[in-house]
Design a protein around this motif. Structure first.
Motif, mmCIF file in Angstrom:
data_model
loop_
_atom_site.group_PDB
_atom_site.id
_atom_site.type_symbol
_atom_site.label_atom_id
_atom_site.label_comp_id
_atom_site.label_asym_id
_atom_site.label_seq_id
_atom_site.Cartn_x
_atom_site.Cartn_y
_atom_site.Cartn_z
ATOM 1 N N MET A 72 58.234 42.903 32.351
ATOM 2 C CA MET A 72 58.436 44.333 32.471
ATOM 3 C C MET A 72 59.841 44.570 33.044
ATOM 4 O O MET A 72 60.269 43.847 33.925
ATOM 5 C CB MET A 72 57.404 44.965 33.401
ATOM 6 C CG MET A 72 55.968 44.764 32.967
ATOM 7 S SD MET A 72 54.797 45.390 34.196
ATOM 8 C CE MET A 72 53.365 44.405 33.787
ATOM 9 N N VAL B 172 51.413 48.597 27.136
ATOM 10 C CA VAL B 172 50.819 47.929 28.290
ATOM 11 C C VAL B 172 49.425 47.470 27.878
ATOM 12 O O VAL B 172 48.648 48.262 27.335
ATOM 13 C CB VAL B 172 50.709 48.866 29.514
ATOM 14 C CG1 VAL B 172 49.986 48.170 30.654
ATOM 15 C CG2 VAL B 172 52.084 49.322 29.959
ATOM 16 N N ASP C 149 58.204 43.498 37.775
ATOM 17 C CA ASP C 149 57.074 43.892 36.939
ATOM 18 C C ASP C 149 56.019 44.626 37.770
ATOM 19 O O ASP C 149 55.403 45.592 37.319
ATOM 20 C CB ASP C 149 56.446 42.662 36.288
ATOM 21 C CG ASP C 149 57.416 41.907 35.394
ATOM 22 O OD1 ASP C 149 58.422 42.505 34.984
ATOM 23 O OD2 ASP C 149 57.167 40.720 35.116
ATOM 24 N N PRO D 149 56.161 39.980 29.626
ATOM 25 C CA PRO D 149 55.891 39.920 31.073
ATOM 26 C C PRO D 149 54.386 39.959 31.355
ATOM 27 O O PRO D 149 53.647 40.740 30.747
ATOM 28 C CB PRO D 149 56.579 41.177 31.617
ATOM 29 C CG PRO D 149 57.493 41.634 30.523
ATOM 30 C CD PRO D 149 56.848 41.220 29.244
ATOM 31 N N ALA E 37 54.621 49.018 37.693
ATOM 32 C CA ALA E 37 53.202 49.274 37.407
ATOM 33 C C ALA E 37 52.546 50.158 38.461
ATOM 34 O O ALA E 37 51.328 50.379 38.419
ATOM 35 C CB ALA E 37 52.446 47.953 37.296
ATOM 36 N N THR F 249 55.902 43.751 25.439
ATOM 37 C CA THR F 249 54.656 44.402 25.849
ATOM 38 C C THR F 249 54.279 43.877 27.229
ATOM 39 O O THR F 249 54.426 42.691 27.511
ATOM 40 C CB THR F 249 53.527 44.091 24.852
ATOM 41 O OG1 THR F 249 53.849 44.638 23.594
ATOM 42 C CG2 THR F 249 52.196 44.663 25.333
ATOM 43 N N LYS F 250 53.815 44.744 28.092
ATOM 44 C CA LYS F 250 53.486 44.367 29.464
ATOM 45 C C LYS F 250 52.003 44.011 29.552
ATOM 46 O O LYS F 250 51.158 44.794 29.133
ATOM 47 C CB LYS F 250 53.814 45.529 30.408
ATOM 48 C CG LYS F 250 55.229 46.069 30.255
ATOM 49 C CD LYS F 250 55.340 47.485 30.804
ATOM 50 C CE LYS F 250 56.714 48.087 30.563
ATOM 51 N NZ LYS F 250 57.045 48.241 29.116
#
Length: 306
Positions: free
Chosen positions: A1, A69, A152, A124, A156, A98-99
Motif C-alpha cells: 500500500m 482492497v 501500509d 502489499p 488502512a 491491490t491491498k
C-alpha cells in the motif's frame, strides 16, 4: 500500500469469509458506507448481504479482479493457503498494488509466506489479527494487531476505525498474528482457571449463584471474562468465540512454543481440558465451566445441600 493513497468509502473493497466474525466485520464496513463486494463458499451467507446494497461475487477470481482492497477472515491457515495459493488462486487474480488485509488467526509463518508472495507481485499484505467476541464485532469494539509495512498500516486507518475501538502496529509481517497468539494464550488459560476456581468454590460448599456473582466483581477476573461468567451462570454457551477455534488456537500456540523451544506446561494442560470439553455440537469456549461442573456432579464431590 502506498502511504499517499488513502482508503476511502469510494475504494472498492472485497471481503472473503463470512463466518462468526467475518460476517459482522463486513456488515460494519457496509454500514459505514464502504463500497463492498463479498464472497463466501456458502452462497447463502453471501446472498444475505445483497439487501444491504453490497455486491455478491460469484467466485473468488471475479472478486479479486475488481477490488482495490481485499480483506479476508478465514477459519484457519489451511483455508488461507487454499484461498490465496491453491484452489482460489487469489494472488494470481488481484491487480497490481491491490491491498490485502488478512484478518485470520493463523501461524505467523503463514502470514509471512503470504506477505513474501505478495511482495514478489508488488501486492502489499498486512496481517491484522482480530481480538474480540461476536458482540464486540457487532458494536465495532474489536482490538486489532497489525504486522507488515508501517506505511501500509497507516493508510488502512479508516477501515480499522469502522470495525475496532483500538488497533496497534506490532512490527513486520507475522507480528500481528504473533500478538494474537499471545493474547489468546491468556484468554484460554484464564477461562480454564476460572472454571477450576468455580468448581473449587462449589466443592467447598459456596452457593453457585453467589459464587459466580462475587467472583465476577473481583479484580482478578479480566474484563474479557466477566461476560463469560454471566452467560455461564445461566448455562448459556451459545458460541461467541467457538470452542473449536480456541482449540485450534491452542494448537497454533503450542506449535510455536515447540518451534522456539519454549516449555508451556499450563497451556498444554489447558489444551487437553479444552479437547475433553468438546460436546459434539457448537459451543462457546467458556463451556469449560460446564465441563468442570459436570465433573463435580459425576464424581459426587458436591457437598449436600444445606
Amino acid at each position: 500500500m502506498s502511504a499517499n493513497i488513502e482508503i476511502t468509502s469510494r475504494t472498492p473493497i472485497g471481503f472473503i469469509g463470512l463466518g462468526y466474525l467475518g460476517s459482522r466485520i463486513a456488515r460494519r464496513l457496509a454500514d459505514a458506507g464502504f463500497r463492498m463486494t463479498v464472497y463466501d463458499r456458502d452462497s447463502g451467507k453471501a446472498n444475505g448481504f445483497s439487501n444491504l446494497g453490497v455486491g455478491v461475487a460469484p467466485n473468488l477470481g471475479m472478486l479479486a479482479r475488481n477490488v482495490e482492497v481485499l480483506m479476508s477472515c478465514l477459519p484457519d491457515g489451511g483455508a488461507v493457503e487454499d484461498v490465496y495459493f491453491r484452489t482460489g488462486k487469489v494472488l494470481e487474480s488481484v491487480g497490481t498494488f491491490t491491498k490485502i488485509i488478512e484478518l485470520s488467526t493463523v501461524a505467523p509463518e503463514t502470514s509471512q509466506r503470504l506477505h513474501q508472495a505478495g511482495q514478489e507481485l508488488s501486492i502489499p499484505v498486512l496481517d491484522v489479527a482480530v481480538s474480540g467476541s461476536t458482540r464486540a464485532a457487532e458494536s465495532g469494539a474489536l482490538t486489532l494487531f497489525a504486522g507488515g509495512e508501517r506505511a501500509d498500516y497507516e493508510v488502512a486507518q479508516s477501515l480499522f476505525a469502522a470495525i475496532a475501538s483500538q488497533w496497534f502496529y506490532m512490527g513486520p509481517s507475522g507480528s500481528g498474528t504473533a500478538m494474537k497468539l499471545v493474547v489468546n494464550t491468556l484468554l484460554g488459560l484464564g477461562m480454564q482457571a476460572i472454571a477450576e476456581s468455580l468448581a473449587l468454590g462449589r466443592a467447598l460448599g459456596l452457593p453457585r449463584e453467589l459464587l459466580f456473582d462475587t467472583l465476577s466483581k473481583t479484580a482478578v477476573v479480566a474484563p474479557a471474562h466477566v461476560g463469560k461468567l454471566a452467560t455461564a451462570k445461566m448455562g448459556d454457551y451459545a458460541p461467541q468465540f467457538p470452542l473449536r477455534l480456541m482449540r485450534k488456537d491452542f494448537g497454533l500456540i503450542l506449535n510455536e512454543a515447540a518451534r522456539t523451544g519454549l516449555s508451556m506446561p499450563a497451556t498444554e494442560s489447558a489444551a487437553i481440558s479444552f479437547d475433553e470439553t468438546a460436546s459434539g455440537h457448537e459451543e462457546d469456549f467458556s463451556a469449560v465451566v460446564r465441563q468442570m461442573e459436570e465433573q463435580l456432579e459425576t464424581r459426587s464431590i458436591l457437598p449436600p445441600a444445606a
